[in-house]
Design a protein around this motif. Sequence first.
Motif: not given
Length: 427
Positions: A109-122, A125-127
């Motif tokens: 969700x948006x809160x996770x993007x703000x905290x950890x950054x957006x995950x790339x496609x595919x 978690x370790x990314x």
Amino acid sequence: MVESSMDNGADRLAPDTLRARVRNLRRPLGVAALAALAAVPAGVQPWQAVVGYGVFAAALLIRLPGSAAARARDKDNNTAAGPEDFKLLDALDLPTIVFDEQTLVMRQNAAAVSLAGAFPANATLSARIRSPAVLELVARVIDRGEPETVEDADRVPSERWHEVRVAPVSARSAAGRRLFVLTYRDLTQSRRLDRMRSDFVANASHELRTPLASVIGFIETMQGPARNDEAARTRFFGIMLDQAQRMSRLIDDLLSLSRLEMRAHLALTAKVDLGATVAHVIDTLRPMASELGVEINFSTPDQPVILIGDADELIQVFSNLIENACKYGQSGKRVEISVTDTDANGPEVMVRDFGPGIPKEHVPRLTERFYRVDDETSRTKHGTGLGLAIVKHILNRHRARLVIRSQSGEGAVFIVKFSRPEHADTA
């Protein structure tokens, strides 16, 4: 949850869903196949055995309308999380990440993007998540299937604490894999409050002991030997007022430092004109500089120098630096201040005095709490030993650095180096 569309009274099954259902029901389907084969020697016609097995398999694989047992079985064995389910995540204020049993991130969700950054496609978690404690927690929950929590501390870019929880969910991915949810609960404020209380008690008790003992001693003297000595009482009242004001300044600085620590993890969003902010501080301090016999020279670019920050906190930074330059560099009779924006990494503000300077062995420790080069001079100038510690905390929040250059007899130079947004992570 999202149900399959209806066609002629029965559910239409997508290939991935059908494969997942066959995999989940392979045991009863295998038993039924063996029963059908065993029925042939007992006298059942082969075609009857085949038809009977087909009807049984269809009853298991196809959810018939109105069949509560089939719906319950399907919910337990093969409920797939669809787009509508993931959309609910954006309504949560807790940072939330959905991933499968291979730690492949399905949604954040948006809160996770703000905290950890957006995950790339595919991506897994370790990314983005590098904490060993969190990754070990994920591995345990995937292995055991039971929810667990762990407390995690992050020191970069600012110190933050989170309670991290990982739990399995009943839904599965479209490929039939188990899904899990990872959530963060922010503990930073409560941890900072705890630290603030302990630091305040420790620092205040140490620094307030001397002036408080002086005040108590003078009061006892005026109640005893100096009870009728008007001249002594007048002198003692002046000293007591000075000590009380010292305690007041110390408490104000301690509270200011504590408030800064409480806000250290909050993002800055306002635009600040750096040149105008420094000019405002200089206008405020000119009367004090005139009383000390110090001339302030100021230069700034013609174009505004805009950065993201907190105007009140930056005023506090430059008030402290310029006031120190005027007081401790008073013998040099002038202070030079400049705002420049020629460095590719970001703008700079320089405050330079021409006083006695600072021995270089003291320079690395100047931003420590209650560190003083000369205790007597600091108290004479009404210093608390917290000014540069406050400056350091504010600049850390602004992703800026304080560079100090000084040698005995050559004055001191304090340079505040700001970072542009694209350089903020590496500054």
